[in-house]
Design a protein around this motif. Structure first.
Motif, mmCIF file in Angstrom:
data_model
loop_
_atom_site.group_PDB
_atom_site.id
_atom_site.type_symbol
_atom_site.label_atom_id
_atom_site.label_comp_id
_atom_site.label_asym_id
_atom_site.label_seq_id
_atom_site.Cartn_x
_atom_site.Cartn_y
_atom_site.Cartn_z
ATOM 1 N N VAL A 1 0.837 -1.199 0.000
ATOM 2 C CA VAL A 1 0.000 0.000 0.000
ATOM 3 C C VAL A 1 0.875 1.254 0.000
ATOM 4 O O VAL A 1 0.577 2.218 -0.699
ATOM 5 C CB VAL A 1 -0.964 -0.008 1.207
ATOM 6 C CG1 VAL A 1 -1.703 1.304 1.327
ATOM 7 C CG2 VAL A 1 -1.946 -1.157 1.079
ATOM 8 N N GLU A 2 1.969 1.236 0.749
ATOM 9 C CA GLU A 2 2.868 2.388 0.799
ATOM 10 C C GLU A 2 3.490 2.665 -0.557
ATOM 11 O O GLU A 2 3.672 3.818 -0.937
ATOM 12 C CB GLU A 2 3.959 2.175 1.857
ATOM 13 C CG GLU A 2 3.443 2.232 3.264
ATOM 14 C CD GLU A 2 2.758 3.560 3.594
ATOM 15 O OE1 GLU A 2 3.306 4.619 3.245
ATOM 16 O OE2 GLU A 2 1.672 3.520 4.180
ATOM 17 N N VAL A 3 3.820 1.614 -1.299
ATOM 18 C CA VAL A 3 4.397 1.782 -2.637
ATOM 19 C C VAL A 3 3.391 2.469 -3.555
ATOM 20 O O VAL A 3 3.745 3.381 -4.309
ATOM 21 C CB VAL A 3 4.847 0.421 -3.218
ATOM 22 C CG1 VAL A 3 5.260 0.558 -4.664
ATOM 23 C CG2 VAL A 3 5.959 -0.170 -2.384
ATOM 24 N N VAL A 4 2.147 2.059 -3.484
ATOM 25 C CA VAL A 4 1.109 2.657 -4.317
ATOM 26 C C VAL A 4 0.894 4.121 -3.931
ATOM 27 O O VAL A 4 0.798 5.000 -4.797
ATOM 28 C CB VAL A 4 -0.212 1.857 -4.220
ATOM 29 C CG1 VAL A 4 -1.340 2.575 -4.936
ATOM 30 C CG2 VAL A 4 -0.012 0.455 -4.771
ATOM 31 N N LYS A 5 0.876 4.403 -2.637
ATOM 32 C CA LYS A 5 0.722 5.792 -2.185
ATOM 33 C C LYS A 5 1.887 6.648 -2.669
ATOM 34 O O LYS A 5 1.701 7.774 -3.112
ATOM 35 C CB LYS A 5 0.639 5.853 -0.662
ATOM 36 C CG LYS A 5 -0.662 5.373 -0.093
ATOM 37 C CD LYS A 5 -0.651 5.479 1.419
ATOM 38 C CE LYS A 5 -1.896 4.944 2.046
ATOM 39 N NZ LYS A 5 -1.848 4.997 3.509
ATOM 40 N N PHE A 6 3.094 6.094 -2.567
ATOM 41 C CA PHE A 6 4.281 6.819 -3.024
ATOM 42 C C PHE A 6 4.189 7.106 -4.522
ATOM 43 O O PHE A 6 4.418 8.220 -4.974
ATOM 44 C CB PHE A 6 5.552 6.021 -2.707
ATOM 45 C CG PHE A 6 6.767 6.592 -3.354
ATOM 46 C CD1 PHE A 6 7.359 7.731 -2.842
ATOM 47 C CD2 PHE A 6 7.315 5.996 -4.471
ATOM 48 C CE1 PHE A 6 8.479 8.274 -3.439
ATOM 49 C CE2 PHE A 6 8.424 6.534 -5.077
ATOM 50 C CZ PHE A 6 9.015 7.674 -4.554
ATOM 51 N N ARG A 7 3.834 6.086 -5.302
ATOM 52 C CA ARG A 7 3.739 6.256 -6.750
ATOM 53 C C ARG A 7 2.698 7.319 -7.097
ATOM 54 O O ARG A 7 2.943 8.197 -7.920
ATOM 55 C CB ARG A 7 3.357 4.931 -7.422
ATOM 56 C CG ARG A 7 3.310 5.046 -8.947
ATOM 57 C CD ARG A 7 2.651 3.845 -9.584
ATOM 58 N NE ARG A 7 1.228 3.814 -9.421
ATOM 59 C CZ ARG A 7 0.356 4.385 -10.256
ATOM 60 N NH1 ARG A 7 0.771 5.064 -11.287
ATOM 61 N NH2 ARG A 7 -0.935 4.298 -10.039
#
Length: 66
Positions: free
Chosen positions: A2-8
């Motif tokens: 989820v953090e990767v998606v938020k970052f992207r």
């Protein structure tokens, strides 16, 4: 994950979609990305090369967004 998606998403919104070059890159990525990803996915060596090549870009993007 989820953090990767938020970052992207934040990187897209705050950096890429705020200028013409970034918008062009995103349009190219969405148009050609799936085709390139399919090509890369078929070759284990190529996948590893791409992973290594992208590490500096990921690192830089994290430094500029945090």
């Amino acid at each position: 994950m989820v953090e990767v998606v938020k970052f992207r998403n934040s990187f897209l919104d705050e950096y890429l979609l705020t200028n013409d070059a970034g918008r062009r890159f995103v349009a190219f990525y969405y148009k050609k990305g799936p085709e390139v990803a399919d090509f890369v996915a078929r070759d284990e060596q190529l996948k590893e090369i791409v992973r290594i090549a992208l590490k500096p870009l990921v690192w830089l993007s994290e430094k500029f967004t945090h």
